[in-house]
Design a protein around this motif. Structure first.
Motif, PDB file in Angstrom:
ATOM      1  N   LEU A  37       0.807  -1.215   0.000  1.00 27.59           N
ATOM      2  CA  LEU A  37       0.000   0.000   0.000  1.00 27.59           C
ATOM      3  C   LEU A  37       0.843   1.270   0.000  1.00 27.59           C
ATOM      4  O   LEU A  37       0.331   2.336  -0.352  1.00 27.59           O
ATOM      5  CB  LEU A  37      -0.955  -0.006   1.197  1.00 27.59           C
ATOM      6  N   ARG A  90      -0.162   4.062  -2.538  1.00 24.85           N
ATOM      7  CA  ARG A  90      -0.386   5.440  -2.081  1.00 24.85           C
ATOM      8  C   ARG A  90       0.436   6.442  -2.894  1.00 24.85           C
ATOM      9  O   ARG A  90      -0.024   7.559  -3.169  1.00 24.85           O
ATOM     10  CB  ARG A  90      -0.023   5.550  -0.600  1.00 24.85           C
ATOM     11  N   LEU A 132      -8.867   4.073  -5.921  1.00 29.14           N
ATOM     12  CA  LEU A 132      -8.580   2.799  -5.266  1.00 29.14           C
ATOM     13  C   LEU A 132      -9.828   1.925  -5.261  1.00 29.14           C
ATOM     14  O   LEU A 132     -10.932   2.400  -4.982  1.00 29.14           O
ATOM     15  CB  LEU A 132      -8.131   3.056  -3.821  1.00 29.14           C
ATOM     16  N   VAL A 154     -10.835  -1.734  -3.463  1.00 25.84           N
ATOM     17  CA  VAL A 154     -10.443  -2.785  -2.520  1.00 25.84           C
ATOM     18  C   VAL A 154     -11.299  -4.013  -2.801  1.00 25.84           C
ATOM     19  O   VAL A 154     -12.536  -3.946  -2.726  1.00 25.84           O
ATOM     20  CB  VAL A 154     -10.631  -2.325  -1.058  1.00 25.84           C
ATOM     21  N   ALA A 200      -8.189   7.541  -3.765  1.00 28.66           N
ATOM     22  CA  ALA A 200      -7.232   6.778  -2.957  1.00 28.66           C
ATOM     23  C   ALA A 200      -6.944   7.460  -1.627  1.00 28.66           C
ATOM     24  O   ALA A 200      -6.903   6.811  -0.574  1.00 28.66           O
ATOM     25  CB  ALA A 200      -5.944   6.564  -3.747  1.00 28.66           C
ATOM     26  N   MET A 237      -7.848   5.721   2.039  1.00 31.19           N
ATOM     27  CA  MET A 237      -6.785   5.407   2.992  1.00 31.19           C
ATOM     28  C   MET A 237      -6.927   6.204   4.284  1.00 31.19           C
ATOM     29  O   MET A 237      -6.625   5.699   5.369  1.00 31.19           O
ATOM     30  CB  MET A 237      -5.419   5.657   2.358  1.00 31.19           C
ATOM     31  N   PRO A 261     -11.079   4.716   5.880  1.00 30.03           N
ATOM     32  CA  PRO A 261     -11.659   3.478   5.347  1.00 30.03           C
ATOM     33  C   PRO A 261     -12.994   3.176   6.006  1.00 30.03           C
ATOM     34  O   PRO A 261     -13.187   3.416   7.191  1.00 30.03           O
ATOM     35  CB  PRO A 261     -10.601   2.431   5.694  1.00 30.03           C
ATOM     36  N   THR A 309     -10.681  -3.144   4.914  1.00 26.72           N
ATOM     37  CA  THR A 309      -9.771  -2.100   4.433  1.00 26.72           C
ATOM     38  C   THR A 309      -8.935  -1.551   5.579  1.00 26.72           C
ATOM     39  O   THR A 309      -7.739  -1.299   5.425  1.00 26.72           O
ATOM     40  CB  THR A 309     -10.562  -0.961   3.765  1.00 26.72           C
ATOM     41  N   ARG A 310      -9.563  -1.375   6.739  1.00 24.23           N
ATOM     42  CA  ARG A 310      -8.811  -0.882   7.896  1.00 24.23           C
ATOM     43  C   ARG A 310      -7.694  -1.851   8.266  1.00 24.23           C
ATOM     44  O   ARG A 310      -6.589  -1.430   8.621  1.00 24.23           O
ATOM     45  CB  ARG A 310      -9.763  -0.661   9.082  1.00 24.23           C
ATOM     46  N   ILE A 335      -4.789  -1.450   5.764  1.00 25.72           N
ATOM     47  CA  ILE A 335      -4.035  -0.205   5.972  1.00 25.72           C
ATOM     48  C   ILE A 335      -3.238  -0.264   7.265  1.00 25.72           C
ATOM     49  O   ILE A 335      -2.084   0.182   7.314  1.00 25.72           O
ATOM     50  CB  ILE A 335      -5.007   0.997   5.960  1.00 25.72           C
ATOM     51  N   ARG A 336      -3.823  -0.838   8.312  1.00 24.83           N
ATOM     52  CA  ARG A 336      -3.108  -0.957   9.583  1.00 24.83           C
ATOM     53  C   ARG A 336      -1.873  -1.852   9.440  1.00 24.83           C
ATOM     54  O   ARG A 336      -0.817  -1.569  10.014  1.00 24.83           O
ATOM     55  CB  ARG A 336      -4.050  -1.506  10.651  1.00 24.83           C
ATOM     56  N   LEU A 367      -0.536   6.689   8.731  1.00 21.43           N
ATOM     57  CA  LEU A 367      -0.145   7.344   7.483  1.00 21.43           C
ATOM     58  C   LEU A 367       0.701   8.568   7.801  1.00 21.43           C
ATOM     59  O   LEU A 367       0.347   9.387   8.638  1.00 21.43           O
ATOM     60  CB  LEU A 367      -1.397   7.772   6.701  1.00 21.43           C
TER      61      LEU A 367
END
Length: 545
Positions: free
Chosen positions: A496, A500, A506, A508, A520, A524, A527, A532-533, A536-537, A544
């Motif tokens: 990711l 990014r 984006l 998912v 996107a 991000m 979410p 999705t979370r 990203i986590r 981020l």
């Protein structure tokens, strides 16, 4: 990072380790003067790019370097009071898999494809501990439970009876860890244990290794090129380059105040920034409506189609010149199936409108004249380039089909211009793929796509096989090409950070369904779904930034 802890007694002490390969024309020093210690319950990370000597260091300590090569290992590696460098093969057999165990990057090749999981673990128990029968079965069950290889009912039976190809990548890696733990080693060496795995599975494997290390008081040596993993898991770090140790220290020291220029370069190499804005008022180049990819399942004596597997369903988006769509999700989510359908490498239902033409309705004869307008760059640059062809012929492959140039000099000039645009010397076109690094081979693959001057390029995991510093270079190259040519990209990636840096939009995917889509940056930052979370986590454990 796993956090500072009190110094523990040294389990392994390495001093001035060197590994030299002798060959007909001389010698190659693969490792020179490497020194470190690792204590009980401690995680030591050995980091560096491909060819830095990370894996050779571990293999040299264990006497596992190829017997076909003339290898000299020098220095000292003491496991407690026992010296491993120069030890007899018999002595090393007592250490390998017993006191020091190792898990490898690709479990599919490390596991025997002909044996079930339980038999492979049983062989380890019989060889080192003499366990057989009911005692071995009980131990195998306990090991599989320790690495969380159980079904929904809490049973290990299915996993025990499975062959490696019947397991997912994460399950295979857990089976490798169970084998490594079978004889309660003092040290576990994990050589790139998460490289081939999705980000969420990576997180699970790293958490598993941390828990086992903590509960068993075992030392862990983690070999990796992923500094994000090192930052959150390691206590101490050894940085290597071209066989030499650049610096060593606590993980906090290395990341807060690196002393070596090379270390600073590695830390700064993670793809950063955001893509350039899409030109205002640009009309859509690609419009996709209700895209569905279904693969037939055949059965019965006559092998008739009895059902379908839905690889992707209900995919909708538009893509403009100069814009990038990121497709993300775990393995099996449908990313590659969607991408293949866009460029008609697989059949699909729905509308794929490319510059006013529905590609889904064209037969191969009518589709062929359009293929120069959309190209694809694959994940493995070495596997995608023919080893029997020169770079010039590889780059000109599509050109010779769609727009052949009879004049030899003009053809060479066109190839040279394509290579120059991706940062390679035009004179390289007479060389072969094996003469280039991974990053250079990926540039060649991009040049092959560019020479036809396409409007759309599908990028299928274009950086996953590359070192972190090379990843950043390829990201910058793709940004620059998009800026100059107003290229549209469809980017498939499980990284990711790369998504990014490149993607404007984006999607998912999970099990063929669209979980979430949008701009996107918005997806991000906020979410909407737990899935999705989690992605990203796992990719940005520190948030981020």
């Amino acid at each position: 990072m796993s956090g500072a802890r009190q110094a523990s007694p040294s389990v392994l002490s390495v001093r001035d380790l060197s590994v030299t390969f002798r060959h007909e024309t001389g010698e190659t020093r693969a490792v020179a003067g490497v020194s470190f210690t690792v204590g009980a319950g401690e995680t030591l990370a050995i980091v560096g790019e491909s060819g830095s000597g990370k894996s050779v260091t571990a293999l040299g300590i264990l006497g596992l370097l190829p017997r076909s090569a003339d290898v000299a290992v020098g220095g000292s590696a003491r496991l407690g009071e026992e010296e491993l460098v120069g030890a007899s093969e018999r002595s090393l057999r007592q250490v390998r898999g017993n006191r020091i165990a190792m898990i490898f990057q690709e479990p599919m090749t490390a596991l025997n494809p002909l044996h079930r999981v339980e038999r492979q673990i049983a062989e380890t128990l019989a060889l080192h501990r003499g366990l057989e029968g009911a005692a071995a079965a009980a131990r195998i069950d306990a090991l599989l439970r320790e690495v969380a290889l159980v079904d929904a009912e809490g049973s290990t039976a299915r996993i025990r009876r499975s062959f490696p190809h019947e397991l997912s990548g994460g399950q295979r890696q857990r089976a490798m860890i169970a084998m490594a733990l079978a004889n309660e080693p003092e040290i576990l060496i994990a050589d790139e244990p998460t490289t081939a795995l999705d980000v969420t599975v990576q997180e699970e494997i790293l958490g598993l290794l941390a828990r086992i290390r903590r509960e068993r008081g075992m030392a862990l040596i983690l070999i990796t090129h992923d500094l994000a993993i090192v930052r959150r898991t390691a206590d101490r770090v050894v940085v290597m380059r071209r066989g030499e140790m650049m610096e060593t220290g606590s993980a906090d020291e290395i990341f807060r105040a690196p002393r070596n220029d090379y270390t600073r370069m590695l830390i700064a190499s993670r793809p950063r920034g955001l893509p350039d804005p899409v030109p205002a008022g640009a009309a859509p180049l690609l419009t996709v409506r209700d895209l569905a990819v279904r693969y037939p399942v055949k059965g019965g004596l006559l092998r008739r189609v009895v059902s379908h597997v839905e690889a992707a369903v209900g995919v909708n988006f538009t893509l403009r010149p100069g814009e990038t769509l990121g497709l993300v999700g775990e393995s099996g989510s449908g990313k590659s199936s969607v991408a293949a359908a866009l460029v008609r490498l697989t059949t699909a239902e729905g509308v794929v409108d490319f510059a006013g033409t529905d590609l889904a309705k064209l037969d191969q004869k009518r589709l062929r004249p359009l293929r120069n307008r959309f190209q694809i760059v694959f994940q493995d640059p070495f596997g995608a380039l023919s080893p029997r062809m020169t770079v010039g012929d590889i780059v000109a492959e599509g050109l010779d089909v769609h727009a052949p140039i009879a004049d030899r000099a003009a053809r060479r000039d066109r190839i040279g211009a394509a290579l120059a645009e991706v940062g390679l010397d035009a004179a390289m076109q007479d060389r072969f793929p094996h003469e280039f690094s991974g990053g250079q081979r990926q540039r060649i693959a991009i040049a092959r796509a560019l020479i036809l001057e396409p409007e759309l390029i599908v990028l299928d995991e274009p950086t996953s096989a590359l070192d972190v510093s090379i990843q950043a270079q390829i990201v910058e190259l793709l940004r620059g090409l998009q800026r100059r040519r107003q290229l549209a990209y469809v980017l498939i990636s499980h990284d990711l950070a790369v998504v990014r840096a490149l993607a404007h939009k984006l999607i998912v995917l999970r099990q063929g369904r669209v979980m979430e889509q949008g701009e996107a940056a918005s997806v991000m930052a906020s979410p909407e779904t737990d899935y999705t979370r989690a992605l990203i986590r796992a990719a940005f454990p520190d948030g981020l930034s």
